[in-house]
Design an enzyme around this catalytic site. Structure first.
Site, PDB file in Angstrom:
ATOM      1  N   ARG A 138       0.840  -1.192   0.000  1.00 38.03           N
ATOM      2  CA  ARG A 138       0.000   0.000   0.000  1.00 38.03           C
ATOM      3  C   ARG A 138       0.883   1.252   0.000  1.00 38.03           C
ATOM      4  O   ARG A 138       1.848   1.326   0.754  1.00 38.03           O
ATOM      5  CB  ARG A 138      -0.904   0.010   1.232  1.00 38.03           C
ATOM      6  CG  ARG A 138      -1.992  -1.048   1.252  1.00 38.03           C
ATOM      7  CD  ARG A 138      -2.662  -1.112   2.625  1.00 38.03           C
ATOM      8  NE  ARG A 138      -1.708  -1.556   3.643  1.00 38.03           N
ATOM      9  CZ  ARG A 138      -1.817  -1.276   4.942  1.00 38.03           C
ATOM     10  NH1 ARG A 138      -2.830  -0.522   5.378  1.00 38.03           N
ATOM     11  NH2 ARG A 138      -0.927  -1.718   5.797  1.00 38.03           N
ATOM     12  N   ASP A 142      -8.646  -2.359   9.681  1.00 43.28           N
ATOM     13  CA  ASP A 142      -7.233  -2.578   9.412  1.00 43.28           C
ATOM     14  C   ASP A 142      -6.407  -2.153  10.621  1.00 43.28           C
ATOM     15  O   ASP A 142      -6.156  -0.963  10.770  1.00 43.28           O
ATOM     16  CB  ASP A 142      -6.779  -1.871   8.139  1.00 43.28           C
ATOM     17  CG  ASP A 142      -7.338  -0.453   7.980  1.00 43.28           C
ATOM     18  OD1 ASP A 142      -8.348  -0.103   8.598  1.00 43.28           O
ATOM     19  OD2 ASP A 142      -6.735   0.301   7.207  1.00 43.28           O
ATOM     20  N   GLU A 146     -10.426   9.201  17.719  1.00 46.77           N
ATOM     21  CA  GLU A 146     -10.794   8.212  16.709  1.00 46.77           C
ATOM     22  C   GLU A 146     -11.363   6.942  17.330  1.00 46.77           C
ATOM     23  O   GLU A 146     -12.279   6.317  16.784  1.00 46.77           O
ATOM     24  CB  GLU A 146      -9.528   7.902  15.907  1.00 46.77           C
ATOM     25  CG  GLU A 146      -9.640   6.811  14.888  1.00 46.77           C
ATOM     26  CD  GLU A 146      -8.280   6.411  14.356  1.00 46.77           C
ATOM     27  OE1 GLU A 146      -8.244   5.845  13.259  1.00 46.77           O
ATOM     28  OE2 GLU A 146      -7.262   6.656  15.049  1.00 46.77           O
TER      29      GLU A 146
END
Length: 539
Positions: free
Chosen positions: A278, A317, A504
């Site tokens: 990625r 993830d 978060e």
């Protein structure tokens, strides 16, 4: 890629500019023309060897930093200058990058003097809002309307985050912002055939959990059923993306995002069109692949990269959901996401099928509506067959390679209840599992496993609190739902009172500690935490 004509034109222009020619077209105008001709490319293709060198030499602590950097001028000219670079030391390379790129910074922590968490979030909507993008900017895919970003290192729109953000926007009466965001996602579907993970070129190989139908439903609650009819074409296009290859595989086979089960039923998995590291986690993925091949030499690094990318498409993830154990412990190097039929993904696609059926009926397309209702019924039957654990009385992911449930508990098991897919008996036993295994002082924990990955214990995430609360309410498990809601809202408020931040994720097990794990520090801002807090605290 550039066409041959475009390539030679770009090369000629670079030579022209390097030569310092005084006559001919205006260089600034010509550079703009070349930039407009260049197709949107991921950074590895856009910057070539420069990108690999920056990422593998760890010039930046966060691999996403350079992936998001903005070139100061024409990329072709930057690459030419890089090829002529004399000082190729790490320090020389960093000097070159700083001279030729605008390096993004994380959003600064937003603090107000307001004692009200609600007012703080209302002000945050403006801080997190981005205007419509005027032009291409490095790896950013321009969007035609304003949008809300999550915050911190997440400087672009994210697909599944946005649904939960919209819940708060709806609570705060920000209907036009919701409209803009839905239109942006419709634009991405029309342009690329699907909604990427986020509006970055390096996300064009994958999507995220398909919440677009839920976004359309939120907007329809504010503007009426005409909204469903309006976005019917985009709903169908997204469905075709997830179901690509359906008609060409045999029972027991898999292709891209679909798996045809031995009984002929179709279920879906997460996938990515690419099998490379990625861009935003380049160095980390190479290190994981190295460890994976040490554990299992029969693997290829491309298989590892594909599974890491598929895990990123899941939005989880990373999590024990996608991992096996080595010496009794879960290891990221064992990731095998593409072997797994996720219970949450298939519940979301059931909802997409039901939403298309409703939109088609509203549009007077009765035959199409009937077809999609049949698809939804077939998916529900298959999901209940393959993902319900009678022994554990809970929904779990299914490993279609091993022809068995993974046996791993996660809040993904509440999605079938969220979408009203289960029997009352299954709902009752699922609620018991939540009460006995998942319920913690700060809400519900993501999984039961302490792996060091961020989508595992002890972390709690806003979207999963919301899914669980609403899933329980659907089956009149109201006391448990209220307990989870109250504990989560209080945790948000307590952290805010100490830090003046919305984060978060949160540690729901030890309320004196922060959340952690994963590839980066806990971010603040934060889009979906704001949205879920506003929604749950207002009910």
């Amino acid at each position: 890629m550039l066409t041959t004509t475009r390539f030679f034109y770009s090369a000629f222009l670079v030579i022209f500019l390097l030569a310092g020619c005084k006559s001919g077209p205006d260089p600034d105008q010509e550079l703009q023309m070349v930039q407009e001709e260049i197709e949107i490319l991921p950074p590895g293709e856009l910057y070539g060897d420069l990108f690999e060198q920056v990422q593998t030499r760890s010039l930046f602590q966060d691999s996403k930093t350079f992936a998001d950097a903005v070139p100061q001028y024409n990329v072709g000219l930057i690459r030419q200058r890089y090829e002529m670079l004399d000082d190729t030391t790490t320090e020389g390379l960093k000097d070159f990058v700083v001279q030729h790129f605008m390096i993004p910074q994380n959003e600064a922590s937003f603090k107000t003097d307001s004692s009200s968490i609600h007012q703080h979030i209302q002000k945050l909507w403006q801080v997190l809002q981005r205007p419509a993008d005027a032009e291409k900017s490095g790896t950013l895919i321009p969007l035609p309307n304003p949008y809300i970003v999550p915050g911190g290192r997440f400087r672009e729109i994210y697909y599944w985050d946005s649904y939960f953000t919209m819940l708060g926007l709806q609570t705060d009466g920000e209907v036009e912002t919701i409209q803009h965001m839905v239109d942006n996602f419709a634009y991405l579907i029309d342009t690329y055939g699907f909604i990427p993970n986020g509006n970055r070129t390096y996300y064009l190989g994958r999507s995220q959990p398909p919440f677009f139908a839920m976004m359309v439903r939120v907007l329809s609650e504010e503007k009426g059923d005409a909204v469903l009819k309006k976005y019917l074409p985009q709903l169908e296009k997204e469905y075709k993306f997830w179901m690509s290859g359906r008609d060409s595989i045999q029972s027991g086979e898999s292709m891209a995002r679909i798996v045809k089960m031995p009984d002929g039923s179709i279920l879906n998995r997460y996938w990515d069109n690419y099998d490379t590291p990625r861009s935003e986690s380049y160095r980390e993925d190479m290190e994981t692949a190295k460890k994976a091949l040490e554990i299992n030499p029969s693997l290829t690094k491309e298989e590892v990269y594909r599974n890491l990318r598929a895990g990123a498409e899941s939005g989880w993830d990373f999590s024990s959901r996608w991992l096996s154990k080595v010496d009794g412990k879960f290891s990221l190097a064992t990731i095998h996401t593409t072997d797994i039929i996720p219970v949450d993904l298939n519940a979301l696609l059931y909802n997409l099928e039901k939403t298309i059926a409703k939109a088609a009926m509203l549009a007077g397309q009765k035959d199409k509506s009937r077809v999609y209702l049949e698809k939804a019924d077939a998916r529900r039957e298959a999901l209940l067959k393959y993902c319900w654990s009678k022994a554990d009385t809970f929904f779990m992911d299914y490993n279609f390679r091993k022809k068995a449930l993974t046996g791993q508990f996660s809040l993904a098991g509440m999605y079938p209840l969220f979408f009203n897919m289960v029997t009352p008996e299954q709902a009752e036993s699922s609620a018991k599992v939540i009460r006995e295994k998942f319920l913690k002082p700060g809400g519900v924990t993501t999984t039961l496993y302490h792996t060091g990955e961020q989508w595992d214990a002890p972390n709690g995430w806003a979207p999963l609190q919301y899914i669980t609360v609403k899933a329980l309410e659907n089956y009149d498990e109201n006391e448990l739902a209220t307990t989870i809601r109250d504990r989560w809202v209080k945790l948000n408020e307590d952290v805010y009172s100490r830090t003046y931040k919305m984060t978060e994720k949160y540690n729901v097990e030890d309320l004196t500690k922060e959340s952690g794990g994963g590839e980066y520090p806990t971010q603040d801002g934060f889009g979906w935490s704001n949205g879920v807090y506003q929604k749950l605290s207002s009910e």
